[in-house]
Write a protein that holds these residues in place. Structure first.
Motif, PDB file in Angstrom:
ATOM      1  N   ARG A 333       0.815  -1.214   0.000  1.00 51.35           N
ATOM      2  CA  ARG A 333       0.000   0.000   0.000  1.00 51.35           C
ATOM      3  C   ARG A 333       0.850   1.265   0.000  1.00 51.35           C
ATOM      4  N   VAL A 334       2.112   1.161   0.409  1.00 51.27           N
ATOM      5  CA  VAL A 334       2.926   2.372   0.578  1.00 51.27           C
ATOM      6  C   VAL A 334       4.231   2.336  -0.208  1.00 51.27           C
ATOM      7  N   SER A 335       4.569   1.222  -0.814  1.00 50.08           N
ATOM      8  CA  SER A 335       5.911   1.088  -1.403  1.00 50.08           C
ATOM      9  C   SER A 335       6.178   2.129  -2.477  1.00 50.08           C
ATOM     10  N   ASN A 336       5.144   2.562  -3.209  1.00 52.06           N
ATOM     11  CA  ASN A 336       5.370   3.566  -4.254  1.00 52.06           C
ATOM     12  C   ASN A 336       5.830   4.902  -3.691  1.00 52.06           C
ATOM     13  N   LEU A 337       5.550   5.151  -2.417  1.00 50.88           N
ATOM     14  CA  LEU A 337       5.998   6.396  -1.799  1.00 50.88           C
ATOM     15  C   LEU A 337       7.485   6.371  -1.479  1.00 50.88           C
ATOM     16  N   TYR A 338       8.059   5.170  -1.413  1.00 47.83           N
ATOM     17  CA  TYR A 338       9.433   5.026  -0.938  1.00 47.83           C
ATOM     18  C   TYR A 338      10.385   4.471  -1.999  1.00 47.83           C
ATOM     19  N   ARG A 339       9.872   4.083  -3.139  1.00 42.15           N
ATOM     20  CA  ARG A 339      10.742   3.495  -4.176  1.00 42.15           C
ATOM     21  C   ARG A 339      11.694   4.550  -4.724  1.00 42.15           C
ATOM     22  N   PRO A 340      12.979   4.244  -4.838  1.00 41.35           N
ATOM     23  CA  PRO A 340      13.922   5.220  -5.399  1.00 41.35           C
ATOM     24  C   PRO A 340      13.557   5.544  -6.842  1.00 41.35           C
ATOM     25  N   ILE A 341      13.774   6.785  -7.257  1.00 43.79           N
ATOM     26  CA  ILE A 341      13.408   7.164  -8.624  1.00 43.79           C
ATOM     27  C   ILE A 341      14.265   6.422  -9.637  1.00 43.79           C
ATOM     28  N   GLU A 342      15.441   5.935  -9.225  1.00 44.29           N
ATOM     29  CA  GLU A 342      16.315   5.220 -10.165  1.00 44.29           C
ATOM     30  C   GLU A 342      15.747   3.865 -10.581  1.00 44.29           C
ATOM     31  N   LEU A 347       9.337  -2.044 -10.359  1.00 48.29           N
ATOM     32  CA  LEU A 347       9.056  -2.124  -8.923  1.00 48.29           C
ATOM     33  C   LEU A 347       7.896  -1.239  -8.483  1.00 48.29           C
ATOM     34  N   ASP A 348       6.813  -1.252  -9.215  1.00 50.00           N
ATOM     35  CA  ASP A 348       5.639  -0.557  -8.714  1.00 50.00           C
ATOM     36  C   ASP A 348       4.802  -1.524  -7.874  1.00 50.00           C
ATOM     37  N   HIS A 349       4.207  -1.017  -6.816  1.00 50.12           N
ATOM     38  CA  HIS A 349       3.344  -1.791  -5.930  1.00 50.12           C
ATOM     39  C   HIS A 349       4.050  -3.042  -5.394  1.00 50.12           C
ATOM     40  N   VAL A 350       5.220  -2.835  -4.817  1.00 47.90           N
ATOM     41  CA  VAL A 350       6.007  -3.941  -4.279  1.00 47.90           C
ATOM     42  C   VAL A 350       5.327  -4.480  -3.033  1.00 47.90           C
ATOM     43  N   GLN A 351       5.063  -5.789  -3.016  1.00 49.20           N
ATOM     44  CA  GLN A 351       4.421  -6.398  -1.854  1.00 49.20           C
ATOM     45  C   GLN A 351       5.420  -6.709  -0.754  1.00 49.20           C
ATOM     46  N   GLN A 352       6.636  -7.104  -1.138  1.00 48.48           N
ATOM     47  CA  GLN A 352       7.658  -7.463  -0.160  1.00 48.48           C
ATOM     48  C   GLN A 352       9.012  -7.101  -0.708  1.00 48.48           C
ATOM     49  N   LEU A 353       9.970  -6.932   0.197  1.00 54.14           N
ATOM     50  CA  LEU A 353      11.280  -6.395  -0.162  1.00 54.14           C
ATOM     51  C   LEU A 353      12.311  -7.480  -0.436  1.00 54.14           C
ATOM     52  N   VAL A 411      19.798 -18.185   5.128  1.00 53.76           N
ATOM     53  CA  VAL A 411      20.486 -17.611   3.969  1.00 53.76           C
ATOM     54  C   VAL A 411      19.484 -17.331   2.855  1.00 53.76           C
ATOM     55  N   SER A 412      18.606 -18.289   2.591  1.00 55.36           N
ATOM     56  CA  SER A 412      17.594 -18.097   1.542  1.00 55.36           C
ATOM     57  C   SER A 412      16.699 -16.903   1.858  1.00 55.36           C
ATOM     58  N   SER A 413      16.380 -16.703   3.147  1.00 57.53           N
ATOM     59  CA  SER A 413      15.468 -15.619   3.517  1.00 57.53           C
ATOM     60  C   SER A 413      16.075 -14.240   3.306  1.00 57.53           C
ATOM     61  N   LEU A 414      17.387 -14.178   3.090  1.00 59.77           N
ATOM     62  CA  LEU A 414      17.999 -12.886   2.771  1.00 59.77           C
ATOM     63  C   LEU A 414      17.691 -12.454   1.351  1.00 59.77           C
ATOM     64  N   THR A 415      17.076 -13.346   0.560  1.00 60.09           N
ATOM     65  CA  THR A 415      16.721 -13.017  -0.825  1.00 60.09           C
ATOM     66  C   THR A 415      15.214 -12.981  -1.036  1.00 60.09           C
ATOM     67  N   ASP A 416      14.429 -13.254  -0.004  1.00 63.16           N
ATOM     68  CA  ASP A 416      12.972 -13.270  -0.165  1.00 63.16           C
ATOM     69  C   ASP A 416      12.319 -13.192   1.210  1.00 63.16           C
ATOM     70  N   TYR A 417      11.030 -12.835   1.207  1.00 63.27           N
ATOM     71  CA  TYR A 417      10.250 -12.801   2.441  1.00 63.27           C
ATOM     72  C   TYR A 417       9.068 -13.744   2.279  1.00 63.27           C
ATOM     73  N   THR A 783      -2.951 -10.389  -6.662  1.00 65.93           N
ATOM     74  CA  THR A 783      -3.248 -11.240  -5.510  1.00 65.93           C
ATOM     75  C   THR A 783      -2.124 -11.141  -4.491  1.00 65.93           C
ATOM     76  N   PHE A 784      -0.906 -10.986  -4.961  1.00 61.10           N
ATOM     77  CA  PHE A 784       0.224 -10.778  -4.053  1.00 61.10           C
ATOM     78  C   PHE A 784       0.095  -9.441  -3.335  1.00 61.10           C
ATOM     79  N   ALA A 785      -0.259  -8.395  -4.074  1.00 62.59           N
ATOM     80  CA  ALA A 785      -0.264  -7.053  -3.496  1.00 62.59           C
ATOM     81  C   ALA A 785      -1.404  -6.851  -2.512  1.00 62.59           C
TER      82      ALA A 785
END
Length: 857
Positions: A333-342, A347-353, A411-417, A783-785
């Motif tokens: 709900r908020v990721s678009n406010l924080y995504r770097p412009i670069e 990466l629009d509407h990112v559900q997880q980091l 280790v795997s969780s450092l690449t996904d949530y 469905t993810f978002a």
């Protein structure tokens, strides 16, 4: 307190074999039969084997399954407390940690910008915690021993591997493709290949430990199970899971090497070398792993680069909300406010980091991250204490499996949530329960709960059950009504569908799914209705539902964009703020956002800002300067100003790049094409920086014969691209008849129109001969978002009213898409949009959206 000297079930059944043999049906357990705790096993089993289980978790009627299972477990916990059967808390410092986690969850949800969303997701975390307490007092105190729990988890994982492999559909292309969508991947049954890989990285060490502990036919069973799990992990295509596997194997090898007598270490070293070579060859057969080590791999690999951007996104959240984050489950709900412009167009509407610690920090702040780290420290300390005890062989294998599972998955969780995934969360809870069961057997037991503590705990669980009903039931009914509305709509029961969509919205106004789906479905109905009162009524419903969706998810780019388009002609003043929000949230999308904003500003009479918006559109989407609308009022009056401003911006961009920089040649030829098309002075062009089709087109305007000769040379020297072949066909239809390409998705009408246009001369008249509507955009994976199965139907990206384009400009691919990451362009867009429109990106405006200043038209 002393260690309990009674033998473990495994040890009791191992007499006569020096404590090394393990039987499948151990004795020495309490005679209690399976009870409510079995509900948890059935839920874990069901969602581990159910295809696309992550989606179905929030779909009707599967959502009821896990909710009933969770409720039964909570009722079981309440009964334990009420009847005095719950003797112990978690112990080892984990109880205080659980209390702290509950407080942080509550505070984070209360200060979240979307508190209802955070409350829903926070309730799931609290439920997991309660389930952990329940099984803590079940294992070794009932039929469910630690051995049965361990082996049961391996059986479920092996079954999941069988399901995964049976649903896998391999083809030859995936073994050579480096494309994310077509490379080696398997998303079944958990719904995403990273989920699948993470789950099997989590369970493989447990299966290997079971094979080590067992003997005879049972060892062969566990070896087969481990093989199935390993195969399923490989075909998942998850690189994070593969990395976790490698780290676990390396750590296992090193720990074993340290315990072997020096005289035999060379053998173990050779075995490790051979294993490393074999594993390396196996992993190298995955083309996406090979890209890590290619010239264009590393950090520039698309998903890897995305993770770097998401790490920065998480850092932006901590800058804005350091203590409590944005709230559990609120990221999309908020990721678009924080995504770097670069990040450009990605990466629009990112559900997880895609990083568990970063995700926890983003959603729960530094306090949540601190709790996570504290939990890891406490579990590691408990594991190390147990490892130093004189464990039975089977229990040592189990402890090694627990450690291996947590290491590989860590280790795997450092690449996904993945903590919201039921099978993965269930296995993690099972590992903690197993660790606590070993602590109960070999370490001094924590102090038992007193009567008052059990009474207070029972009251808290009873209150929690009541709260869960009030939190879960409305959303469950929302999911049900959404599914029933969908069924009614496609059964042509429009009024019934509308009633159900509205009920779904009223029950959970914080969930945009029902409203967005209703708006999209009714819009399709409106388009088939003629001018009538019914069409007007349907249009009113479409706008109302679109507004409800935007209110539920105000930072969704397309909810804002669509609402602006729906009001574009009827209520421009209402449309303007939504159009302004959309271009701030995703500054470089190619779906005509700046055109829409410019159109609204021009209709309002704000010419200066309209020119700036159209200039921004020409930077994002250069083909915008070729649209037929420029020949009509009121666009015709500003066309020259827009063209000059756009070309000046392109000159600025070219001055900031060196000719060797990525994207320079595309910018260069785009600038040349736009100058030619708009009739602006054309500077001397270097043909070496142009694609053959662009060089041929520019030459064809003045010397068709020379252009034909140059195009024929290019066709003979390289691959025959569709656009170059089309240009050659226009230059000489007899010598170069039109070719059909396998991936050509043109309709018969489109082919016929293009064939008829080949006789049109001169070049400009041919290029503008076929007018069409722009392609509709498509969005997916929502469905993810929004964590609602019906959200998969949200695909709508409306095109501004009456917008048209020239078909042949697109067919000739005169203006290809910019690279997804193009920092020099993104920075220029930011500077121009901020200066001319006063609409900076949220990361440059304290992570807030700016309001368009309409005071000086």
């Amino acid at each position: 307190m002393t260690v309990d000297p009674s033998p473990t079930p495994a040890a009791a059944d191992s007499k006569g074999a020096a404590g090394r043999r393990v039987k499948f049906w151990p004795g020495g357990f309490a005679p209690a039969r399976p009870g409510l705790w079995l509900a948890g096993g059935l839920v874990l089993l069901g969602f581990s084997w159910l295809p696309l289980s992550y989606y179905r978790m929030v779909g009707w009627a599967w959502i009821v399954l896990w909710q009933i299972g969770a409720m039964l477990l909570l009722v079981g916990l309440w009964r334990q407390l009420r009847l005095g059967q719950m003797s112990y808390g978690l112990g080892y410092g984990l109880d205080r940690l659980a209390l702290g986690a509950g407080l942080v969850l509550g505070l984070s949800a209360s200060v979240s910008p979307f508190p209802r969303v955070a409350l829903w997701n926070g309730s799931l975390v609290v439920t997991y915690g309660a389930v952990l307490y329940f099984y803590r007092n079940i294992v070794e105190r009932s039929w469910l021993s630690r051995l049965r729990l361990w082996w049961g988890m391996v059986v479920v994982a092996a079954g999941t591997a069988v399901v995964s492999l049976s649903l896998w559909r391999p083809d030859e292309a995936m073994w050579a493709s480096e494309n994310f969508l077509t490379a080696l991947r398997n998303y079944q049954p958990l719904g995403h290949h990273n989920f699948v890989g993470g789950y099997f990285a989590l369970t493989l060490p447990l299966a290997v430990a079971a094979a080590v502990a067992a003997r005879g036919w049972l060892r062969r069973v566990w070896v087969v199970a481990a093989g199935l799990i390993l195969a399923a992990l490989y075909v998942s295509g998850s690189r994070g899971a593969a990395l976790g596997l490698v780290v676990w194997l390396a750590a296992t090898w090193l720990s074993r090497l340290g315990r072997i007598r020096p005289a035999h270490r060379w053998r173990w070293g050779l075995a490790g070398l051979g294993g490393a070579v074999g594993l390396g060859l196996l992993l190298a057969s995955n083309p996406r792993i090979r890209t890590w080590f290619s010239a264009g791999g590393g950090i520039t690999d698309g998903p890897t680069l995305d993770r770097w951007f998401m790490l920065r996104l998480g850092g932006n959240i901590l800058r804005d909300r350091p203590l409590f984050g944005v709230g559990p489950g609120v990221m999309s709900r908020v990721s678009n406010l924080y995504r770097p412009i670069e990040t450009g167009a990605g990466l629009d509407h990112v559900q997880q980091l895609h990083n568990t610690p970063v995700q926890v920090a983003g959603e729960l702040g530094l306090l949540g991250l601190g709790l996570l780290l504290a939990a890891l420290v406490l579990l590691l300390r408990l594991w190390l204490r147990l490892w130093q005890q004189p464990l039975d062989p089977a229990d040592r294998s189990l402890l090694g499996g627990i450690g291996g599972s947590l290491l590989a998955y860590g280790v795997s969780s450092l690449t996904d949530y993945q903590l919201e995934n039921i099978p993965i969360a269930g296995v993690l809870l099972g590992l903690v329960v197993l660790l606590l069961a070993l602590g109960q057997r070999y370490l001094p037991e924590p102090a038992p709960l007193g009567v008052d503590a059990r009474r207070r705990g029972g009251l808290a669980v009873a209150l929690g059950l009541g709260l869960l009903v009030t939190i879960w039931l409305p959303f469950t009914l929302t999911v049900a009504y959404g599914a029933l509305a969908d069924r009614a709509f496609y059964s042509q029961q429009i009024n019934l569908a509308d009633t159900r969509w509205y009920k779904a919205y009223r029950l959970s106004p914080w969930d945009p799914t029902a409203s967005a789906v209703a708006s999209e479905a009714l819009l399709g109905l409106k388009q088939v209705l003629g001018e009538s009162e019914a069409q007007a009524n349907v249009r009113s419903l479409v706008v109302d539902y679109a507004r409800q969706a935007q209110q539920a998810a105000p930072n969704d780019v397309w909810f804002n964009h669509n609402l602006a388009v729906l009001n574009q002609t009827a209520d421009g003043a209402t449309a303007l703020p939504y159009a302004a929000r959309a271009v701030q949230l995703l500054p470089r999308h190619r779906h005509y956002g700046y055109w829409l904003l410019g159109d609204l500003l021009l209709r309002r009479g704000d010419v200066r800002k309209a020119v700036a918006a159209f200039t921004l559109e020409a930077l994002v989407n250069p083909a915008a300067l070729t649209y037929p609308q420029w020949q009509q009022a009121p666009y015709q009056t500003v066309y020259t100003a827009v063209a000059r401003a756009a070309l000046a911006e392109y000159d600025t961009l070219l001055a900031e790049l060196s000719p060797a920089s990525p994207g320079f040649s595309t910018l260069y030829e785009t600038r040349a094409l736009l100058a030619w098309w708009t009739g602006q002075p054309l500077v001397e062009v270097n043909p070496a920086l142009l694609r053959p089709v662009v060089a041929g087109l520019l030459l064809a305007d003045s010397d068709p014969a020379a252009a034909l000769k140059a195009v024929e040379q290019d066709l003979s020297a390289g691959p025959q691209t569709p656009e170059l072949q089309l240009l050659a066909t226009w230059l000489d239809p007899q010598a170069h008849p039109a070719l059909a390409y396998p991936d050509d998705d043109q309709s018969d009408l489109s082919r016929s129109l293009i064939a008829e246009s080949l006789a049109i001369r001169p070049l400009r008249l041919w290029l503008t001969a076929i007018v069409t509507s722009p392609d509709e955009g498509y969005r997916g994976s929502l469905t993810f978002a929004y964590r609602n199965y019906q959200a998969k139907q949200i695909t709508l990206m409306l095109t501004p009213e009456n917008l048209q384009c020239y078909s042949l400009v697109a067919k000739l691919n005169l203006f290809p898409d910019w690279p997804r990451e193009f920092p020099v362009l993104d920075r220029r867009l930011e500077a121009l949009r901020t200066e001319a429109l006063g609409l900076p990106h949220p990361t440059h405006n304290d992570f807030r959206l700016a309001q368009l200043d309409l005071s000086t038209p």
